[in-house]
Design a protein around this motif. Structure first.
Motif, mmCIF file in Angstrom:
data_model
loop_
_atom_site.group_PDB
_atom_site.id
_atom_site.type_symbol
_atom_site.label_atom_id
_atom_site.label_comp_id
_atom_site.label_asym_id
_atom_site.label_seq_id
_atom_site.Cartn_x
_atom_site.Cartn_y
_atom_site.Cartn_z
ATOM 1 N N UNK A 14 -23.819 -0.450 32.243
ATOM 2 C CA UNK A 14 -24.650 -0.792 31.087
ATOM 3 C C UNK A 14 -24.145 -0.106 29.817
ATOM 4 N N UNK A 15 -23.643 1.123 29.972
ATOM 5 C CA UNK A 15 -23.191 1.895 28.812
ATOM 6 C C UNK A 15 -21.677 1.813 28.603
ATOM 7 N N UNK A 16 -21.036 0.905 29.280
ATOM 8 C CA UNK A 16 -19.577 0.787 29.245
ATOM 9 C C UNK A 16 -19.012 0.715 27.827
ATOM 10 N N UNK A 17 -19.664 -0.060 26.972
ATOM 11 C CA UNK A 17 -19.163 -0.257 25.608
ATOM 12 C C UNK A 17 -19.284 1.000 24.750
ATOM 13 N N UNK A 18 -20.188 1.901 25.124
ATOM 14 C CA UNK A 18 -20.429 3.111 24.334
ATOM 15 C C UNK A 18 -19.537 4.280 24.755
ATOM 16 N N UNK A 19 -18.911 4.186 25.920
ATOM 17 C CA UNK A 19 -18.121 5.297 26.455
ATOM 18 C C UNK A 19 -16.646 4.937 26.513
ATOM 19 N N UNK A 20 -15.795 5.946 26.339
ATOM 20 C CA UNK A 20 -14.351 5.712 26.437
ATOM 21 C C UNK A 20 -13.964 5.512 27.900
ATOM 22 N N UNK A 21 -12.808 4.917 28.119
ATOM 23 C CA UNK A 21 -12.333 4.677 29.488
ATOM 24 C C UNK A 21 -12.146 5.998 30.229
ATOM 25 N N UNK A 22 -11.636 7.016 29.516
ATOM 26 C CA UNK A 22 -11.408 8.317 30.139
ATOM 27 C C UNK A 22 -12.728 8.966 30.557
ATOM 28 N N UNK A 23 -13.757 8.818 29.709
ATOM 29 C CA UNK A 23 -15.072 9.393 30.016
ATOM 30 C C UNK A 23 -15.675 8.711 31.239
ATOM 31 N N UNK A 24 -15.596 7.388 31.278
ATOM 32 C CA UNK A 24 -16.123 6.642 32.420
ATOM 33 C C UNK A 24 -15.383 7.034 33.697
ATOM 34 N N UNK A 25 -14.061 7.183 33.585
ATOM 35 C CA UNK A 25 -13.248 7.578 34.739
ATOM 36 C C UNK A 25 -13.687 8.947 35.264
ATOM 37 N N UNK A 26 -13.958 9.876 34.337
ATOM 38 C CA UNK A 26 -14.412 11.221 34.716
ATOM 39 C C UNK A 26 -15.777 11.159 35.399
ATOM 40 N N UNK A 27 -16.703 10.394 34.815
ATOM 41 C CA UNK A 27 -18.051 10.270 35.392
ATOM 42 C C UNK A 27 -17.996 9.659 36.790
ATOM 43 N N UNK A 28 -17.172 8.646 36.970
ATOM 44 C CA UNK A 28 -17.067 7.993 38.278
ATOM 45 C C UNK A 28 -16.485 8.942 39.320
ATOM 46 N N UNK A 29 -15.536 9.781 38.892
ATOM 47 C CA UNK A 29 -14.950 10.755 39.810
ATOM 48 C C UNK A 29 -15.999 11.767 40.263
ATOM 49 N N UNK A 30 -16.801 12.263 39.303
ATOM 50 C CA UNK A 30 -17.860 13.228 39.628
ATOM 51 C C UNK A 30 -18.903 12.586 40.532
ATOM 52 N N UNK A 31 -19.256 11.339 40.214
ATOM 53 C CA UNK A 31 -20.253 10.623 41.012
ATOM 54 C C UNK A 31 -19.774 10.424 42.446
#
Length: 280
Positions: A14-31
């Motif tokens: 849902x927040x994909x457009x608001x976050x950078x690709x690197x940030x999303x990658x980091x969040x997914x790794x932590x998750x």
């Protein structure tokens, strides 16, 4: 109650457009890291005890203090997102302090930088294509201060009249960097990609592997990695007497306080500043 992993995955989409690709990658790794420890955990089952258990499991797996702190900080952000969406009622991090671990910032001295630069100019034809690309990008970062993500996305259109004007990937701010002679020389060696990219920058682990193997062929044996180049740029600026405020602007820092961290690593700056006592 909903599965925590599924809830956070939906929020990131849902927040994909608001976050950078690197940030999303980091969040997914932590998750995914949290999910491996608690694969079926529901949102209402996450408590301070869960966080303590997660910390213990990371310790058992051999994670260092800095990695654990960064992982917990990221998990806290994800949980707060779930709280804002009303999926988690309480605060699982209530009363839990995340220890801040300040790691030492390695960098190349001016002599080391000169040596590696000269070796590259003389011997870069001895390197494989991936090694050549990695060492060139690393040195370019040493002379411009660009982050890994900005090196990767740097386009020919962002360099005009010997100056870089680029929107930084991490902050979205515009950074303005006049090219020094060494950076301009490196650009003359690089080969632009078909997409207009200036440098060939691969995925981080491959990049660092080729960087180190290339450096060894150039008879440079210090352990180096991509982000060390940005530290080198900062400390070199201060060693050369470039004002802290100017260095901060070149690095794209929002606060001079962030740049001030580098000053303590530059003995030459400390020696120079202490000489001011002679004026008393």
């Amino acid at each position: 109650m909903q599965n925590f992993f599924n809830v956070i995955t939906d929020i990131l989409i849902r927040e994909n457009a608001e976050l950078s690709k690197e940030t999303i990658k980091t969040y997914r790794f932590i998750l995914s890291k949290f999910n491996r420890c608690f694969p079926e955990i529901k949102c209402d089952q996450i408590s301070p005890q869960t966080i303590y258990l997660f910390r213990e499991k990371m310790l058992e797996l051999g994670n260092c203090s800095n990695t654990i702190s960064k992982t917990l900080a990221g998990l806290k952000i994800l949980i707060n997102k779930a709280r804002r969406y009303g999926v988690i009622a309480g605060n699982p991090f209530d009363g839990i302090k995340i220890k801040k671990v300040r790691s030492s910032r390695c960098y190349l001295t001016t002599d080391e930088l000169k040596f590696l630069f000269q070796q590259f100019l003389n011997l870069h034809n001895n390197l494989s294509k991936p090694e050549n690309d990695a060492v060139l990008a690393f040195l370019f970062s040493c002379y411009t201060g660009l982050r890994y993500s900005d090196l990767k996305s740097l386009k020919e259109t962002e360099i005009r009249n010997g100056r870089i004007r680029k929107e930084m990937h991490k902050t979205g701010d515009i950074v303005y960097i006049p090219l020094c002679e060494q950076a301009a020389t490196l650009l003359g060696i690089s080969h632009s990609g078909t997409d207009g990219s200036v440098l060939k920058v691969t995925e981080n682990s491959y990049f660092n592997r080729h960087l180190r193997s290339g450096a060894r062929k150039l008879e440079f044996y210090k352990h180096i990695h991509c982000h060390l180049a940005r530290h080198t740029f900062a400390t070199t600026c201060l060693s050369l007497g470039i004002p802290l405020e100017v260095t901060s602007k070149l690095l794209g820092h929002k606060s001079v306080e962030t740049t001030l961290i580098y000053a303590k690593y530059v003995d030459a700056v400390l020696d120079s500043e202490m000489k001011k006592f002679q004026k008393l």
